[in-house]
Design a protein around this motif. Structure first.
Motif, mmCIF file in Angstrom:
data_model
loop_
_atom_site.group_PDB
_atom_site.id
_atom_site.type_symbol
_atom_site.label_atom_id
_atom_site.label_comp_id
_atom_site.label_asym_id
_atom_site.label_seq_id
_atom_site.Cartn_x
_atom_site.Cartn_y
_atom_site.Cartn_z
ATOM 1 N N LEU A 92 0.835 -1.210 0.000
ATOM 2 C CA LEU A 92 0.000 0.000 0.000
ATOM 3 C C LEU A 92 0.868 1.258 0.000
ATOM 4 C CD1 LEU A 92 -2.825 -1.231 2.399
ATOM 5 C CD2 LEU A 92 -2.733 -1.264 -0.103
ATOM 6 N N VAL A 93 2.004 1.204 0.682
ATOM 7 C CA VAL A 93 2.965 2.322 0.632
ATOM 8 C C VAL A 93 3.412 2.537 -0.814
ATOM 9 C CG1 VAL A 93 5.334 2.961 1.275
ATOM 10 C CG2 VAL A 93 3.751 2.104 3.013
ATOM 11 N N ALA A 94 3.741 1.462 -1.507
ATOM 12 C CA ALA A 94 4.180 1.590 -2.905
ATOM 13 C C ALA A 94 3.055 2.145 -3.774
ATOM 14 C CB ALA A 94 4.634 0.223 -3.432
ATOM 15 N N ALA A 95 1.837 1.676 -3.528
ATOM 16 C CA ALA A 95 0.690 2.162 -4.318
ATOM 17 C C ALA A 95 0.456 3.650 -4.057
ATOM 18 C CB ALA A 95 -0.560 1.352 -3.987
ATOM 19 N N GLY A 96 0.595 4.068 -2.805
ATOM 20 C CA GLY A 96 0.419 5.478 -2.472
ATOM 21 C C GLY A 96 1.455 6.349 -3.163
ATOM 22 N N ASN A 97 2.699 5.903 -3.117
ATOM 23 C CA ASN A 97 3.757 6.678 -3.790
ATOM 24 C C ASN A 97 3.503 6.762 -5.290
ATOM 25 O OD1 ASN A 97 5.478 7.695 -1.755
ATOM 26 N ND2 ASN A 97 6.312 5.650 -1.410
ATOM 27 N N ARG A 98 3.009 5.684 -5.878
ATOM 28 C CA ARG A 98 2.694 5.711 -7.330
ATOM 29 C C ARG A 98 1.579 6.713 -7.622
ATOM 30 N NH1 ARG A 98 3.324 0.043 -7.114
ATOM 31 N NH2 ARG A 98 1.072 -0.249 -6.915
ATOM 32 N N ARG A 99 0.545 6.714 -6.760
ATOM 33 C CA ARG A 99 -0.585 7.633 -7.007
ATOM 34 C C ARG A 99 -0.131 9.091 -6.863
ATOM 35 N NH1 ARG A 99 -5.141 7.328 -3.480
ATOM 36 N NH2 ARG A 99 -6.383 8.202 -5.153
ATOM 37 N N ALA A 100 0.682 9.369 -5.830
ATOM 38 C CA ALA A 100 1.153 10.750 -5.618
ATOM 39 C C ALA A 100 2.015 11.189 -6.798
ATOM 40 C CB ALA A 100 1.932 10.838 -4.311
ATOM 41 N N GLU A 101 2.867 10.295 -7.252
ATOM 42 C CA GLU A 101 3.755 10.624 -8.369
ATOM 43 C C GLU A 101 2.953 10.868 -9.642
ATOM 44 O OE1 GLU A 101 7.571 8.687 -10.637
ATOM 45 O OE2 GLU A 101 6.974 7.856 -8.714
#
Ligand SMILES: C[S@@+](CC[C@H](N)C(=O)[O-])C[C@H]1O[C@@H](n2cnc3c(N)ncnc32)[C@H](O)[C@@H]1O
Length: 274
Positions: free
Chosen positions: A73-82
């Motif tokens: 979920l951390v990785a998914a969040g970083n992808r969405r923010a980027e």
């Protein structure tokens, strides 16, 4: 397959919570819109998932750190923010029960919508919440309410009836939905009851298909429901669980169309002035 010794982490890395979170975006934005965030507000979003509330906080100009125990979920969040170009929003792994990597008095606002409630050892969680919030700052929690007749409390209640009993000493996350517990836990962390206020608010689960299709998403991707189905299957009770949950999702749908889902779920919003 990797294994982990932390059942709390394993539960949330199971499946793919982002699939459920997609049905929660509008309500996440509405909660954030009421928080009084201004550009530069330093926000910790704890148990942030893939950023249902963290991204809206960043869109308002806050400087947002999302912390979650689940690496996917951390990785998914970083992808969405980027993908949105939100350079003021980043996500990292951490445990709400011991935020060792975060310094004291760091944040103006700590938000945890259905996040910190799932961490073990609630008294450790309140101690950490208070420690990382600056004096004069605020903590805002969204907690599901035990015994509430609406969607999530009922999913968790039905699921637990099909699951093996929890290990000894386990404290149910639903205890966070009881005002007396919240007051007692923050009291132990040095915050008096007069600095805590409560409101009952409603989240909405929205999905562009029938309620049973949203249930299918929970069955396939939401850790607690996946575990309940696994336990039901081991006991030959899969059909019973499916039927109970399908009845729940269908009867709670308030959309005028049977092919569109909009289901309300009540929660306790806690605001703590540190
Ligand atoms: C129901 S989801 C809510 C996610 C997000 N706040 C949202 O509104 O979509 C619960 C989240 O809490 C996280 N979580 C559970 N235990 C945690 C812990 N000990 N520390 C940090 N995060 C935790 C899970 O990984 C998951 O992302």
């Amino acid at each position: 397959m990797t294994t982990t010794a932390n059942p709390n982490k394993a539960l949330w890395e199971k499946g793919d919570f982002t699939r459920v979170a997609e049905s929660m975006r509008n309500s996440g934005e509405s909660v954030v819109a009421r928080l009084g965030i201004t550009p530069g507000t330093r926000v910790l979003d704890l148990g942030c998932g893939d950023g249902t509330t963290a991204l809206p906080e960043a869109r308002l100009g806050a400087d947002v750190l999302g912390v979650d125990i689940a690496s996917n979920l951390v990785a998914a969040g970083n992808r969405r923010a980027e993908a949105e170009g939100l350079t003021n929003c980043r996500f990292q792994e951490g445990d709400a029960s011991h935020l060792d990597e975060l310094a004291d008095d760091t944040f103006d606002l700590v938000v945890s919508i259905f996040g910190a409630m799932f961490a073990p050892r609630p008294h450790d969680v309140t101690r950490e919440l208070v420690r990382v919030t600056r004096p004069g700052g605020r903590i805002v929690l969204g907690n599901w309410i035990p015994g509430d007749p609406t969607l999530v409390a009922q999913i968790l209640k039905i699921s637990s009836a099909y699951s093996p009993p929890p290990p000894e000493g386990f404290i149910s996350p639903m205890t966070w939905g009881v005002e007396e517990n919240v007051i007692e836990r923050f009291g132990e962390a040095g915050v008096s009851a007069d600095r805590i206020s409560f409101a009952r608010e409603t989240y909405r689960f929205e999905y562009p298909a029938a309620p049973t299709e949203l249930l299918a998403v929970f069955r396939e991707y939401y850790g607690p429901t996946m575990n309940a189905f696994a336990a039901a299957e081991a006991n030959g009770r899969t059909d019973d669980l499916q039927k109970e949950l399908a009845d729940l999702f269908t009867t709670q749908n308030t959309s005028p169309s049977a092919e569109i889902t909009s289901i309300p779920a009540r929660f306790l919003q806690v605001t703590v002035n540190v």
